[in-house]
Design an enzyme around this catalytic site. Sequence first.
Site, short mmCIF file in Angstrom:
data_model
loop_
_atom_site.label_atom_id
_atom_site.label_comp_id
_atom_site.label_asym_id
_atom_site.label_seq_id
_atom_site.Cartn_x
_atom_site.Cartn_y
_atom_site.Cartn_z
CG ASN A 1 -3.86 -4.47 3.84
OD1 ASN A 1 -3.34 -4.36 2.74
ND2 ASN A 1 -3.15 -4.51 4.95
NE ARG B 1 -1.95 -1.41 3.52
CZ ARG B 1 -2.16 -1.08 4.78
NH1 ARG B 1 -3.23 -0.39 5.13
NH2 ARG B 1 -1.31 -1.43 5.73
#
Length: 92
Positions: A38, A20
Amino acid sequence: MAKVCIAAYVYGVVQGVGFRYSTQRQALALGVTGYARNCDDGSVEVVAYGEQQAVEQLMEWIKQGGPRGARVDRLLTEPYPATPFETFKIRY
């Protein structure tokens, strides 16, 4: 150039490897806004908004495997309602 918004679902080894954060850095460098988060199934959702070429470059970077330590097995993309975001954020 036209602005586009894409939702991408990234499967493989993409959690716990900085995926990320690396995606955020790449997106900001390309001038793309949106977010990465996530998902409970082990995937990462990426929503990217910006110039078509920049969003395509971000998707290509993801397809190539993203950051070191990550492994992208599958990338699914779909149109997402055009949503101008202020920046590219990590969502929890």
